[in-house]
Write a protein that holds these residues in place. Sequence first.
Motif, mmCIF file in Angstrom:
data_model
loop_
_atom_site.group_PDB
_atom_site.id
_atom_site.type_symbol
_atom_site.label_atom_id
_atom_site.label_comp_id
_atom_site.label_asym_id
_atom_site.label_seq_id
_atom_site.Cartn_x
_atom_site.Cartn_y
_atom_site.Cartn_z
ATOM 1 N N HIS A 1 0.870 -1.174 0.000
ATOM 2 C CA HIS A 1 0.000 0.000 0.000
ATOM 3 C C HIS A 1 0.913 1.231 0.000
ATOM 4 N N ALA A 2 1.085 1.843 -1.156
ATOM 5 C CA ALA A 2 2.068 2.915 -1.333
ATOM 6 C C ALA A 2 1.842 4.079 -0.363
ATOM 7 N N ASP A 3 0.605 4.514 -0.203
ATOM 8 C CA ASP A 3 0.338 5.652 0.684
ATOM 9 C C ASP A 3 0.605 5.305 2.144
ATOM 10 N N PHE A 4 0.262 4.077 2.536
ATOM 11 C CA PHE A 4 0.563 3.674 3.911
ATOM 12 C C PHE A 4 2.070 3.597 4.125
ATOM 13 N N MET A 5 2.794 3.089 3.158
ATOM 14 C CA MET A 5 4.249 2.980 3.295
ATOM 15 C C MET A 5 4.884 4.370 3.423
ATOM 16 N N LYS A 6 4.374 5.330 2.678
ATOM 17 C CA LYS A 6 4.873 6.709 2.816
ATOM 18 C C LYS A 6 4.596 7.231 4.227
ATOM 19 N N LEU A 7 3.384 6.983 4.704
ATOM 20 C CA LEU A 7 3.028 7.408 6.055
ATOM 21 C C LEU A 7 3.932 6.717 7.073
ATOM 22 N N TRP A 8 4.135 5.427 6.924
ATOM 23 C CA TRP A 8 4.912 4.659 7.888
ATOM 24 C C TRP A 8 6.366 5.130 7.927
ATOM 25 N N VAL A 9 6.963 5.306 6.761
ATOM 26 C CA VAL A 9 8.352 5.777 6.713
ATOM 27 C C VAL A 9 8.440 7.183 7.313
ATOM 28 N N GLY A 10 7.532 8.055 6.893
ATOM 29 C CA GLY A 10 7.542 9.422 7.418
ATOM 30 C C GLY A 10 7.326 9.465 8.919
#
Length: 169
Positions: free
Chosen positions: A9-18
């Motif tokens: 899930h690209a958006d979740f991965m961005k959120l998680w990394v951030g």
Amino acid sequence: MVTASLWRHADFMKLWVGQTVSELGSVVTRTAVPLVALLVLGAGPFEMALLVVSASLAVLLVGFFAGAWVDRLRRRPLLIGADAIRAVLLFSIPVAYLAGGLRIEQLYLVVFLEGCLGALFDAAYPAYVPSLIGVERVVEGNSKLATSSSLAEIGGPGLGGGLVQLIGA
């Protein structure tokens, strides 16, 4: 459509990394800013207490209305903006030091404003996760986010202390 895994899930991965970077930065900040006050500015017990009060007062003042206010705003831009401004505020500390103008009052202001933005972020964040990944995946998403937060809490103080020792307060 529900993806097979939150790993994809690209958006979740961005959120998680951030969020992982933000959490780690917050823990390092909680360690490094008092060390800067103590070691660079020679802060005494009263000044150190005011530093803690500045951060706590921000949460107290903003926390009263943060939930109701963030419910009226788009959460993603709020989350990104709050973290970006927090980073700029914190970056102002080494910039002021390098320019020869760092003062304890700046630390009070930075931790106060950082605390205000943190309170807004903390109010918006829990409501954003379900809207991003869906209610049926909240447990999985929150467990990944909580793992990052726990690791930051464990490793952050050591990293903050190590950075202060390596680079200097």
